[in-house]
Write a protein that holds these residues in place. Structure first.
Motif, PDB file in Angstrom:
ATOM      1  N   SER A  98       0.858  -1.179   0.000  1.00 46.88           N
ATOM      2  CA  SER A  98       0.000   0.000   0.000  1.00 46.88           C
ATOM      3  C   SER A  98       0.894   1.228   0.000  1.00 46.88           C
ATOM      4  O   SER A  98       1.900   1.266   0.709  1.00 46.88           O
ATOM      5  CB  SER A  98      -0.881   0.044   1.246  1.00 46.88           C
ATOM      6  N   LEU A  99       0.517   2.232  -0.804  1.00 47.31           N
ATOM      7  CA  LEU A  99       1.275   3.479  -0.874  1.00 47.31           C
ATOM      8  C   LEU A  99       0.340   4.646  -0.638  1.00 47.31           C
ATOM      9  O   LEU A  99      -0.666   4.793  -1.334  1.00 47.31           O
ATOM     10  CB  LEU A  99       1.938   3.629  -2.250  1.00 47.31           C
ATOM     11  N   CYS A 100       0.668   5.467   0.354  1.00 46.71           N
ATOM     12  CA  CYS A 100      -0.107   6.669   0.642  1.00 46.71           C
ATOM     13  C   CYS A 100       0.700   7.888   0.214  1.00 46.71           C
ATOM     14  O   CYS A 100       1.848   8.060   0.634  1.00 46.71           O
ATOM     15  CB  CYS A 100      -0.455   6.754   2.123  1.00 46.71           C
ATOM     16  N   ASN A 119      -4.067  -1.198  -8.057  1.00 48.71           N
ATOM     17  CA  ASN A 119      -5.181  -0.260  -7.931  1.00 48.71           C
ATOM     18  C   ASN A 119      -4.574   1.136  -7.879  1.00 48.71           C
ATOM     19  O   ASN A 119      -4.025   1.544  -6.863  1.00 48.71           O
ATOM     20  CB  ASN A 119      -5.997  -0.552  -6.666  1.00 48.71           C
ATOM     21  N   LEU A 120      -4.669   1.851  -8.990  1.00 46.25           N
ATOM     22  CA  LEU A 120      -4.079   3.187  -9.100  1.00 46.25           C
ATOM     23  C   LEU A 120      -5.176   4.238  -9.115  1.00 46.25           C
ATOM     24  O   LEU A 120      -5.245   5.090  -9.998  1.00 46.25           O
ATOM     25  CB  LEU A 120      -3.210   3.265 -10.359  1.00 46.25           C
ATOM     26  N   ARG A 121      -6.041   4.175  -8.117  1.00 47.43           N
ATOM     27  CA  ARG A 121      -7.211   5.049  -8.057  1.00 47.43           C
ATOM     28  C   ARG A 121      -6.827   6.521  -8.198  1.00 47.43           C
ATOM     29  O   ARG A 121      -5.853   6.990  -7.634  1.00 47.43           O
ATOM     30  CB  ARG A 121      -8.009   4.814  -6.776  1.00 47.43           C
ATOM     31  N   GLY A 122      -7.617   7.212  -9.013  1.00 46.46           N
ATOM     32  CA  GLY A 122      -7.455   8.649  -9.174  1.00 46.46           C
ATOM     33  C   GLY A 122      -6.413   9.072 -10.201  1.00 46.46           C
ATOM     34  O   GLY A 122      -6.247  10.260 -10.445  1.00 46.46           O
ATOM     35  N   ASN A 156      -3.184   4.875  -2.163  1.00 47.11           N
ATOM     36  CA  ASN A 156      -4.086   5.584  -1.265  1.00 47.11           C
ATOM     37  C   ASN A 156      -5.311   4.754  -0.870  1.00 47.11           C
ATOM     38  O   ASN A 156      -6.451   5.109  -1.154  1.00 47.11           O
ATOM     39  CB  ASN A 156      -4.526   6.910  -1.892  1.00 47.11           C
ATOM     40  N   PRO A 157      -5.068   3.615  -0.196  1.00 53.65           N
ATOM     41  CA  PRO A 157      -6.191   2.741   0.184  1.00 53.65           C
ATOM     42  C   PRO A 157      -7.140   3.409   1.184  1.00 53.65           C
ATOM     43  O   PRO A 157      -6.722   4.275   1.959  1.00 53.65           O
ATOM     44  CB  PRO A 157      -5.489   1.531   0.824  1.00 53.65           C
TER      45      PRO A 157
END
Length: 162
Positions: A98-100, A119-122, A156-157
Motif C-alpha cells: 500500500s502506498l499513501c 489499484n491506481l485510483r485517481g 491511497n487505500p
C-alpha cells in the motif's frame, strides 16, 4: 562449542540517524514485523527489503531522493512525505503493498503486473504511465515504477497506510 537459543520474544530497536548530514539507508526484514520512521532525516537513497513479514515505512518529515522497496511474501505499507520529491521503484512478489501519497504531491507511476493487480485510483493514463491530474503543476512529485507479481499494489487505500 556455541549453542544458540531461538528467542521467540520481541526485539525492539530504536536507531537514530543523523539529521544534519545526507546519508543512505539500507534495511532488511526477514520473518518479522518492522516499522521505519525516518522523520527529520535526509537520505540520498533508501533501500528497504521484506521477506516473509510486514513492514511499515513512514517517510513523513524526511527527504529521500531515491527509494527502492522490495516485498517478498509479505505486506508493506509506505507513506510518502508531502514536502519533498522522490523517485524510485516498488516491487511486490507474493504479497501486498500500500502506498499513501499526501494531497498536493503529484504522482506518476509506471506499472507492470503478472498474476497481480495494481489499484491506481485517481490516476489518468498519459503515455506509458498513469499520473495525477496535478502532475505538471505540483510543487513536489513522486515518480515511481511499480512491479507486482502474484500480489497487489494499492494507491491511497481506504483507511490509509498502517
Amino acid at each position: 562449542e556455541n549453542h544458540w537459543q531461538l528467542d521467540r520474544g520481541r526485539d525492539d530497536w530504536n536507531v537514530q540517524l543523523p539529521g544534519d548530514v545526507t546519508t543512505s539507508l539500507s534495511a532488511s526484514t526477514n520473518g518479522g514485523e518492522t516499522t521505519y520512521n525516518v522523520a527529520g532525516v535526509t537520505l540520498a537513497s533508501a533501500n528497504f527489503s521484506l521477506n516473509a513479514g510486514s513492514m511499515n515505512i513512514d517517510l513523513t518529515g524526511s527527504h529521500v531522493g531515491t527509494i527502492s522497496i522490495s516485498t517478498n511474501a509479505g505486506a508493506a505499507s509506505i507513506t510518502l512525505d508531502g514536502n519533498s520529491d522522490v523517485g524510485g521503484s516498488i516491487s511486490t512478489d507474493v504479497g501486498s503493498t500500500s502506498l499513501c501519497v499526501p494531497a498536493g504531491v503529484g504522482i506518476r507511476i509506471r506499472s507492470t503486473a503478472s498474476l497481480g493487480s495494481a489499484n491506481l485510483r485517481g490516476l489518468i493514463q498519459v503515455g506509458d504511465a498513469q499520473q495525477s491530474a496535478d502532475w505538471a503543476t505540483a510543487a513536489h512529485k513522486a515518480d515511481l515504477s511499480i512491479s507486482t507479481s502474484v500480489g497487489s499494489f494499492d494507491l491511497n487505500p481506504a483507511g490509509g497506510c498502517k
